[in-house]
Design an enzyme around this catalytic site. Structure first.
Site, mmCIF file in Angstrom:
data_model
loop_
_atom_site.group_PDB
_atom_site.id
_atom_site.type_symbol
_atom_site.label_atom_id
_atom_site.label_comp_id
_atom_site.label_asym_id
_atom_site.label_seq_id
_atom_site.Cartn_x
_atom_site.Cartn_y
_atom_site.Cartn_z
ATOM 1 N N SER A 1 -9.535 0.613 2.921
ATOM 2 C CA SER A 1 -8.740 1.537 2.145
ATOM 3 C C SER A 1 -7.579 0.863 1.421
ATOM 4 O O SER A 1 -6.969 1.471 0.549
ATOM 5 C CB SER A 1 -8.181 2.658 3.042
ATOM 6 O OG SER A 1 -7.289 2.126 4.015
ATOM 7 N N LYS B 1 0.862 -1.193 0.000
ATOM 8 C CA LYS B 1 0.000 0.000 0.000
ATOM 9 C C LYS B 1 0.895 1.238 0.000
ATOM 10 O O LYS B 1 1.937 1.247 0.687
ATOM 11 C CB LYS B 1 -0.859 -0.062 1.271
ATOM 12 C CG LYS B 1 -1.944 0.968 1.424
ATOM 13 C CD LYS B 1 -2.779 0.641 2.667
ATOM 14 C CE LYS B 1 -3.961 1.558 2.855
ATOM 15 N NZ LYS B 1 -4.830 1.130 3.987
ATOM 16 N N SER C 1 -9.631 -1.826 7.044
ATOM 17 C CA SER C 1 -9.056 -1.583 5.719
ATOM 18 C C SER C 1 -8.284 -2.750 5.121
ATOM 19 O O SER C 1 -7.866 -2.679 3.966
ATOM 20 C CB SER C 1 -8.162 -0.334 5.743
ATOM 21 O OG SER C 1 -8.970 0.811 5.866
#
Lengths: 66, 447
Positions: free
Chosen positions: B154, B78, B178
């Site tokens: 996310s 990420k 997330s």
């Protein structure tokens, strides 16, 4: 500002603009409307949390380590 | 061989010399170039670095060295993880102006030491504040099972990249769900470990009270291997026997999902012969407290940027963070107090239960741009409510493995296996058992 959560009808863009002004934040009108919706949502969550009967012996957990 | 294979299969093949790490890397880069325009999971591809790391693995093998456990395995992170030489975007436009990271994040270093090959940085909701990865700066990540739908968030790019077989493993973060929400949307095994179990050094923070690093894989075995690597522990042999665990399904609040979410929990409970239903008290209140703490800490973290660069935020993030700056301290403190109490309630349940089972999301992946959910006759805002079942659990830092189910004719959806602090191994064993029973699986999807 009161610490009591407010009903949606009382959380207006004008009120939110004043709250943001206290933090030195200025948003345009469209963002202010969206922010007002989020503030309303936060107040609804706060109402639930603040209705919980307070036990003064329970310490807050900002440095929580399970 | 490429990243459509499992991490364990790739590492074995590299170790045996059936394929070189450079060959794996070149094949993986080809797949990313061919397929990622469809899913938009990567924001940066680190081709040169991956090839250098692969060459180092091949050189070590040529010297006769024992290769580390993830030698030759392609992974990505990420884009809130520091990668030396790149700005740490955290999904934002604002951070593009920051100087490049001078060193890798702690967990990226751990993956490097384990021989894994970093393929790049992955898309996310801006500053991790969202459950859909509808990022206005970098575009939405799309679900490999149905590209018209969200990959979840996310850590949506992290999930999409693994689901599409563009990498074998990925790292993400989980503050309110997330990792678990995108695991559910993209049909992956996901681990959100105990709060504090993995170092956050070199990760762009969101909410100090709840931030966790997490990981995605297409098998429970890969998840377990990667977790051991990230913890700096010895990688254990694959699980053989299943110990007897006392398990229960979470009822009450956790029964608010749609029919598919309930059916997924039914299937897991049936496979594990779980009949007991227990309730955690005050879950809705706990979730509300998590909501307030998130808004308050998130708003405070970005206060200076909101004052000086408000226009540069993603339009979905800006109002949420701005709203968070207005919360009175009394609400925050009361929410933290509730957190202590709620943790004690959960520990009482764990006194006579080893594992709790609950849905990960109230429904499967929804179309990008959709703003409302219709569940059990109610209309709910979609973006905050995809985390309604994950948020109360990360609120008290419990470890969770999300296990994916593919029910006939439906998009994937995941179930949470929840344990007491420090009991990740128990959850990974169960996830492996469910995979062995073919109840859970995570096939590559390239729709």
């Amino acid at each position: 500002m009161s610490h009591s959560p407010l009903p949606d009808a009382e959380i207006t863009p004008a009120l939110v603009a004043r709250l943001l002004q206290l933090q030195d934040i200025t948003l345009n009108q469209a963002d202010l409307l969206h922010t007002t919706e989020h503030v309303q949502l936060l107040h609804s969550h706060a109402a639930r949390v603040m209705r919980w009967s307070l036990d003064e012996h329970i310490e807050p957990a900002p440095e929580f380590r399970p | 061989m490429d990243a459509t294979h499992s991490a364990s299969a790739i590492a074995s093949a590299v170790r045996r010399g059936e394929v070189s790490a450079v060959e794996v890397t070149r094949a993986t880069l080809d797949h990313i170039a061919q397929y990622d325009p469809r899913y938009n999971s990567f924001t940066t591809v680190t081709a040169e670095r991956a090839l250098q790391e692969a060459a180092a693995v091949d050189a070590a093998r040529a010297r006769g060295e024992t290769l580390p456990p993830l030698a030759g395995v392609p992974y990505a992170v990420k884009n809130l993880f520091d990668i030396a030489g790149l700005p740490t975007l955290a999904g934002s436009k604002i951070n593009q102006q920051q100087p490049p990271a001078s060193a890798d994040a702690h967990l990226v270093r751990a993956m490097h030491q384990a021989g894994a090959l970093l393929l790049g940085a992955l898309n996310m909701d801006e500053y991790a504040y969202g459950f859909t990865t509808e990022n206005h700066h970098y575009g939405p990540s799309r679900n490999p099972h149905d590209p018209t739908r969200s990959a979840g968030g996310s850590s949506g790019g992290s999930a999409a990249a693994v689901a599409a077989g563009l990498v074998a493993l990925s790292l993400g973060s989980d503050t309110n769900g997330s990792v678990r929400v995108p695991s559910s949307m993209c049909g992956l095994f996901g681990l959100k470990p105990t709060y504090g179990a993995l170092s956050l050094q070199g990760m762009f923070p969101f909410v100090h009270s709840f931030d966790h690093a997490g990981l995605f894989a297409r098998s429970a075995e890969d998840l377990a291997t990667c977790f051991a690597v990230l913890r700096g522990e010895k990688v254990a042999a694959p699980y053989q026997d299943m110990p007897h665990y006392r398990m229960a399904r979470l009822g009450g609040y956790f029964e608010q999902g749609d029919a598919q979410a309930q059916a997924a929990v039914d299937a897991v409970c049936q496979a594990l012969q779980v009949t007991q239903v227990v309730e955690l008290p005050e879950v809705a209140r706990a979730r509300s407290a998590a909501y307030l703490i998130t808004a308050s800490e998130g708003g405070n973290r970005h206060l200076d940027r909101l004052r000086t660069q408000a226009a540069d935020f993603d339009p979905l993030t800006r109002p949420r963070l701005a709203a968070g700056t207005t919360l009175p301290a009394a609400w925050y403190i009361q929410a933290q107090r509730l957190r202590t109490w709620f943790y004690a309630q959960a520990m009482q349940l764990f006194a006579h239960t080893d594992v709790l089972i609950a849905p990960a999301t109230p429904c499967c992946a929804q179309p990008l741009g959709q703003t409302e959910l219709r569940i059990q006759g109610s209309r709910l805002p979609l973006r905050p409510n995809m985390g309604m079942f994950t948020q109360p659990i990360s609120f008290i830092g419990l470890p969770v493995v999300a296990v994916p189910l593919h029910l006939p004719g439906q998009l994937p959806i995941a179930v949470q296996l929840i344990g007491p602090p420090g009991q990740e191994t128990r959850l990974l064993q169960l996830a492996h058992h469910l995979q062995t029973l073919s109840v859970c699986s995570a096939p590559v999807a390239r729709n």
